[in-house]
Motif scaffolding. Structure first.
Motif, short mmCIF file in Angstrom:
data_model
loop_
_atom_site.label_atom_id
_atom_site.label_comp_id
_atom_site.label_asym_id
_atom_site.label_seq_id
_atom_site.Cartn_x
_atom_site.Cartn_y
_atom_site.Cartn_z
N THR A 102 -9.48 1.29 -1.40
CA THR A 102 -9.22 2.22 -2.51
C THR A 102 -10.55 2.83 -2.96
OG1 THR A 102 -9.63 0.65 -4.30
CG2 THR A 102 -7.40 0.65 -3.37
N TYR A 138 -16.91 -9.35 -13.51
CA TYR A 138 -15.57 -9.05 -12.97
C TYR A 138 -14.74 -10.35 -12.86
CZ TYR A 138 -12.42 -6.63 -9.58
OH TYR A 138 -11.35 -6.06 -8.92
N SER A 194 -4.33 6.39 -8.64
CA SER A 194 -5.16 6.12 -7.46
C SER A 194 -4.91 4.70 -6.94
CB SER A 194 -6.64 6.28 -7.88
OG SER A 194 -7.51 5.74 -6.92
N1 LIG Z 1 -9.63 -2.40 -4.29
C1 LIG Z 1 -9.81 -3.70 -4.24
O1 LIG Z 1 -10.39 -4.24 -3.28
C2 LIG Z 1 -9.28 -4.58 -5.34
C3 LIG Z 1 -9.18 -5.94 -5.11
C4 LIG Z 1 -8.71 -6.76 -6.10
C5 LIG Z 1 -8.29 -6.22 -7.31
N2 LIG Z 1 -8.41 -4.89 -7.51
C6 LIG Z 1 -7.96 -4.36 -8.81
O2 LIG Z 1 -6.95 -3.40 -8.59
C7 LIG Z 1 -6.88 -2.54 -9.73
C8 LIG Z 1 -6.78 -1.11 -9.24
O3 LIG Z 1 -7.99 -0.77 -8.59
P1 LIG Z 1 -8.02 0.09 -7.25
O4 LIG Z 1 -8.64 -0.74 -6.20
O5 LIG Z 1 -6.71 0.70 -7.00
O6 LIG Z 1 -9.15 1.17 -7.63
P2 LIG Z 1 -9.04 2.74 -7.87
O7 LIG Z 1 -10.40 3.10 -8.41
O8 LIG Z 1 -8.54 3.42 -6.67
O9 LIG Z 1 -7.96 2.87 -9.02
C9 LIG Z 1 -8.21 2.47 -10.34
C10 LIG Z 1 -7.62 3.53 -11.26
O10 LIG Z 1 -7.83 3.09 -12.61
C11 LIG Z 1 -8.25 4.22 -13.36
N3 LIG Z 1 -9.01 3.75 -14.51
C12 LIG Z 1 -10.28 3.27 -14.55
N4 LIG Z 1 -10.63 2.97 -15.80
C13 LIG Z 1 -9.56 3.26 -16.59
C14 LIG Z 1 -9.32 3.17 -17.98
N5 LIG Z 1 -10.25 2.74 -18.80
N6 LIG Z 1 -8.10 3.54 -18.43
C15 LIG Z 1 -7.14 4.02 -17.60
N7 LIG Z 1 -7.33 4.13 -16.27
C16 LIG Z 1 -8.52 3.76 -15.78
C17 LIG Z 1 -9.09 5.04 -12.41
O11 LIG Z 1 -9.22 6.39 -12.83
C18 LIG Z 1 -8.31 4.89 -11.12
O12 LIG Z 1 -7.33 5.92 -10.96
C19 LIG Z 1 -8.12 -2.85 -10.57
O13 LIG Z 1 -7.74 -3.67 -11.65
C20 LIG Z 1 -9.00 -3.63 -9.61
O14 LIG Z 1 -9.88 -4.49 -10.29
C21 LIG Z 1 -8.88 -4.04 -6.55
#
Ligand SMILES: NC(=O)c1ccc[n+]([C@@H]2O[C@H](COP(=O)([O-])OP(=O)(O)OC[C@H]3O[C@@H](n4cnc5c(N)ncnc54)[C@H](O)[C@@H]3O)[C@@H](O)[C@H]2O)c1
Length: 273
Positions: A191, A156, A16
């Motif tokens: 996301t 976080y 995802s």
């Molecule tokens: N979306 C944002 O605005 C944003 C900004 C900065 C950083 N991030 C970081 O980006 C990374 C990805 O997040 P995203 O935004 O794509 O969210 P998302 O929820 O779309 O994707 C995260 C994925 O991680 C998986 N996941 C969650 N817990 C898990 C675990 N314990 N083991 C394995 N998989 C697991 C989920 O099932 C999901 O598919 C994260 O580390 C998040 O903190 C996101």
């Protein structure tokens, strides 16, 4: 790292959002994929899409807090082929509490996935990057919250600052082995992590643009990947405050032993060799 075609990337949270977008960008370059995620249904969907495009893909349902599962995953990846890229990307959102008031179970879960999960992933996959001696690259997904302390996302912030430290130390340690490190620090990305109708955060940058930046950064061996220029003044303000505090509080008449300073200088990021 150059010449990505035919090389394999392992991505946690690969079903995802940003992880899937990195997978897309890697597939565009002709890479093979191993997607690991807790969400089995999303993994199946992603795998079908990649296979339809002719990309060689392996999926595994695993939780990054589960060390035996990661050890087993490493064995399966080894059988799939030589591994060149590891993306420690899986993460969950903040609890929304003030930092010291975070419920203990939520604290453990956020640190467990967003920080210890990064360590677990790299710990079990790094031997595979080293095994072939061809070099490689590690991508750590931190966040703008890894460079700016904001409330009420303290749990976080602590995890994401930790992920930055992990990546900086590793960049120094792995340089002689020709293994690069990039730390991704995005602002808001559209996301599932932010997908709430009531939230301004459900807008945000297209994940595809973030995935493409990661590939460029890997190719240029960039340590920090910033995507959102809006936050530059906040990072600048923090750096200024740190340097100003040095000016006012460091004791000019105390001298650390020369060999201690030399050791720190030699072993600190950015690498001097
Ligand atoms: N979306 C944002 O605005 C944003 C900004 C900065 C950083 N991030 C970081 O980006 C990374 C990805 O997040 P995203 O935004 O794509 O969210 P998302 O929820 O779309 O994707 C995260 C994925 O991680 C998986 N996941 C969650 N817990 C898990 C675990 N314990 N083991 C394995 N998989 C697991 C989920 O099932 C999901 O598919 C994260 O580390 C998040 O903190 C996101």
């Amino acid at each position: 790292m150059q010449n990505l075609s035919g090389k394999t990337a392992f991505i946690t949270g690969g079903a995802s959002g940003i992880g899937l977008a990195m997978a897309d960008a890697f597939a565009e370059r002709g890479m093979r994929l191993v997607l690991a995620d807790v969400n089995a249904a999303a993994l199946d969907k992603a795998a079908a899409r990649f296979r339809g495009r002719g990309t060689d893909v392996l999926t595994m349902t695993l939780d990054v807090t589960d060390r035996p599962a990661l050890a087993e995953a490493a064995r399966k990846v080894e059988a799939f082929g030589k591994l060149h890229v590891v993306c420690a990307n899986a993460g969950i959102p903040p609890s929304g509490a003030k930092v010291a008031e975070t419920e203990p179970e939520k604290w453990d879960r956020i640190i467990g996935i967003n920080l210890t999960g990064v360590y677990n992933t790299v710990h079990y996959m790094l031997p595979l990057l080293r095994a072939h001696g061809e070099g490689g690259h590690v991508v750590i997904t931190s966040s703008m919250a890894g460079a700016v302390a904001a409330s009420p996302i303290g749990d976080y912030v602590v995890a994401k600052y930790g992920a930055v430290g992990f990546g900086e130390v590793m960049a120094w340690e792995l340089k002689p082995e020709n293994i690069g490190v990039s730390i991704l620090l995005p602002g808001t990305v559209a996301t599932n992590l932010n997908a709430r109708e009531d939230s301004a955060l459900s807008a945000g940058m297209d994940a595809g643009a973030v995935g493409r930046r990661v590939v460029e950064a890997m190719e240029k061996d960039e340590l920090y990947i910033f995507t959102h220029a809006d936050y530059r003044p906040l990072v600048q303000a923090r750096c200024d405050a740190v340097m100003a505090a040095f000016g006012t509080s460091a004791q000019p008449d105390f001298r650390e032993p020369d060999q201690v300073v030399a050791m720190m200088c030699q072993n600190a990021y950015p690498p001097k060799r």
